[in-house]
Design an enzyme around this catalytic site. Structure first.
Site, short mmCIF file in Angstrom:
data_model
loop_
_atom_site.label_atom_id
_atom_site.label_comp_id
_atom_site.label_asym_id
_atom_site.label_seq_id
_atom_site.Cartn_x
_atom_site.Cartn_y
_atom_site.Cartn_z
N MET A 251 0.85 -1.20 0.00
CA MET A 251 0.00 0.00 0.00
C MET A 251 0.89 1.25 0.00
O MET A 251 0.43 2.35 0.32
CB MET A 251 -0.93 0.00 1.22
CG MET A 251 -1.87 -1.23 1.20
SD MET A 251 -3.42 -0.97 2.04
CE MET A 251 -2.85 -0.63 3.70
N GLY A 252 2.17 1.09 -0.37
CA GLY A 252 3.06 2.24 -0.49
C GLY A 252 3.57 2.73 0.85
O GLY A 252 3.47 2.04 1.87
N LEU B 240 6.72 3.12 1.52
CA LEU B 240 7.61 1.97 1.71
C LEU B 240 8.67 2.21 2.77
O LEU B 240 9.08 3.35 3.00
CB LEU B 240 8.28 1.63 0.37
CG LEU B 240 7.32 1.38 -0.80
CD1 LEU B 240 8.12 1.07 -2.07
CD2 LEU B 240 6.35 0.26 -0.50
N HIS B 241 9.09 1.14 3.39
CA HIS B 241 10.18 1.18 4.38
C HIS B 241 11.09 -0.02 4.15
O HIS B 241 10.85 -0.82 3.22
CB HIS B 241 9.60 1.21 5.80
CG HIS B 241 8.59 0.14 6.07
ND1 HIS B 241 8.93 -1.20 6.11
CD2 HIS B 241 7.25 0.20 6.27
CE1 HIS B 241 7.85 -1.91 6.34
NE2 HIS B 241 6.81 -1.09 6.43
N HIS C 276 9.62 -3.44 3.40
CA HIS C 276 9.16 -3.70 2.02
C HIS C 276 10.37 -4.01 1.12
O HIS C 276 10.29 -4.89 0.26
CB HIS C 276 8.46 -2.47 1.44
CG HIS C 276 7.16 -2.11 2.10
ND1 HIS C 276 7.00 -0.99 2.88
CD2 HIS C 276 5.95 -2.73 2.09
CE1 HIS C 276 5.76 -0.93 3.31
NE2 HIS C 276 5.10 -1.98 2.85
N GLY D 115 4.84 -10.07 4.06
CA GLY D 115 5.61 -9.93 5.30
C GLY D 115 4.98 -10.72 6.43
O GLY D 115 3.75 -10.80 6.56
N GLN E 295 -2.78 -12.37 7.77
CA GLN E 295 -2.99 -12.04 6.35
C GLN E 295 -2.28 -13.06 5.46
O GLN E 295 -2.85 -13.57 4.49
CB GLN E 295 -2.47 -10.64 6.05
CG GLN E 295 -2.37 -10.33 4.57
CD GLN E 295 -2.02 -8.89 4.28
OE1 GLN E 295 -2.89 -8.02 4.30
NE2 GLN E 295 -0.76 -8.61 3.99
O1 PAF Z 1 -0.22 -5.86 3.48
C1 PAF Z 1 -0.64 -4.93 2.76
O2 PAF Z 1 0.02 -3.89 2.57
C2 PAF Z 1 -2.00 -5.05 2.10
O3 PAF Z 1 -2.91 -5.70 2.92
C3 PAF Z 1 -1.95 -5.72 0.71
C4 PAF Z 1 -1.49 -7.15 0.80
C5 PAF Z 1 -1.04 -4.92 -0.21
C6 PAF Z 1 -3.36 -5.73 0.09
O4 PAF Z 1 -3.86 -4.44 -0.08
#
Ligand code: PAF
Length: 277
Positions: free
Chosen positions: A21-22, A24-25, A28, A145, A151
């Site tokens: 979702m941008g 970034l760190h 990521h 991650g 998730q």
């Molecule tokens: O982990 C995330 O940043 C979000 O849940 C993902 C997997 C990009 C889905 O929007």
């Protein structure tokens, strides 16, 4: 994006994908390196940046979620990403507001407890957008991650149940020097909250130390750790769970190998972390 992905497929290049979702760190970036490792130097690494509205609840932080596309692109370039995919809301969810989207993907076993209880529509939004992104990016490997443990488990399950031909890789949590798990949401913390936020990591460490010699009843551990967390006066505990790392079913006895996850509020900011004890 699909056309580009098909071209890479035809060339015989493997596609490695890191959905984000941008904002970034370093966490990521470590996922990008993992993707590169999996597809090799001739592979094609794609990062998506999309703040997905369907995974935010009505009173959550969608409108204030941090964004800095310029900085993200610089980081992606430095990390050797081949393509950054940045779809817009109307591209991802076309149509008029009232019939924006009619088809959802929901995993109905592993998404029930923990994040699923605290954020009831969250995982349906995640699985829906990730399924869409998989169909657009056509990856061979996708990297997630470990910080978002549930998730990752839910996505693995979706991939298995819906026969996506994609290998899911889960990469370790990246931490700040004091142990706080890296997260784009750490930006919301004021200096006092930031200093106290390390309590999540300390709680995981305390739990690990507590079960080193003998198993401890989950109810006892929950009581002890709830008290432990009050050491950080700005922290408000949302949940602590002890569970089997494969099935995500809660356990009665906490012992080495048990997975622990917790969510803690600092003001409006909700942080999560987890570890195998
Ligand atoms: O982990 C995330 O940043 C979000 O849940 C993902 C997997 C990009 C889905 O929007």
């Amino acid at each position: 994006m699909q056309k580009l992905a098909r071209q890479q497929n035809r060339k015989g290049s493997k596609i490695g994908f890191v959905p984000t979702m941008g904002y970034l760190h370093a966490g990521h970036v470590s996922l990008v390196h993992e993707a590169r490792k999996r597809v090799g130097k001739n592979g094609f690494v794609v990062v998506s940046i999309y703040v997905n509205p369907t995974q935010f609840g009505p009173n959550e932080d969608l409108s204030r979620y941090p964004r800095d596309l310029k900085r993200d692109l610089t980081m992606c370039r430095a990390a050797g990403v081949n393509v950054v995919f940045t779809p817009s809301d109307p591209e991802m969810y076309p149509g008029k507001q009232e019939n924006r989207h009619c088809t959802y993907v929901s995993e109905e076993c592993l998404s029930r407890g923990m994040e699923g209880s605290s954020r009831p529509t969250h995982f349906r939004g995640v699985t829906t957008v990730v399924a869409k992104l998989f169909n657009l990016v056509l990856p061979d490997v996708a990297v997630f991650g470990q910080k978002d443990f549930q998730q990752a488990a839910v996505i693995r399950r979706m991939v298995r149940d819906l026969n996506f031909p994609i290998r899911i890789v889960v990469a370790p949590t990246h931490r700040e020097p004091d142990g706080l798990a890296m997260s784009s949401r750490n930006k919301y913390l004021n200096p006092e909250e930031r200093a106290q936020a390390v309590i999540l990591f300390h709680a995981l460490q305390a739990a690990s130390a507590g079960v080193r010699k003998k198993a401890v009843p989950a109810s006892q551990m929950l009581k002890d750790l709830s008290a432990f967390i009050t050491v950080a006066p700005l922290a408000r505990l949302d949940y602590i769970e002890f569970f089997d790392p494969e099935t995500l079913t809660p356990v009665d006895k906490v012992k080495p190998g048990t997975q622990m996850a917790l969510a803690v509020f600092f003001g409006k900011t909700r942080l999560i972390d987890n570890a195998r004890l």
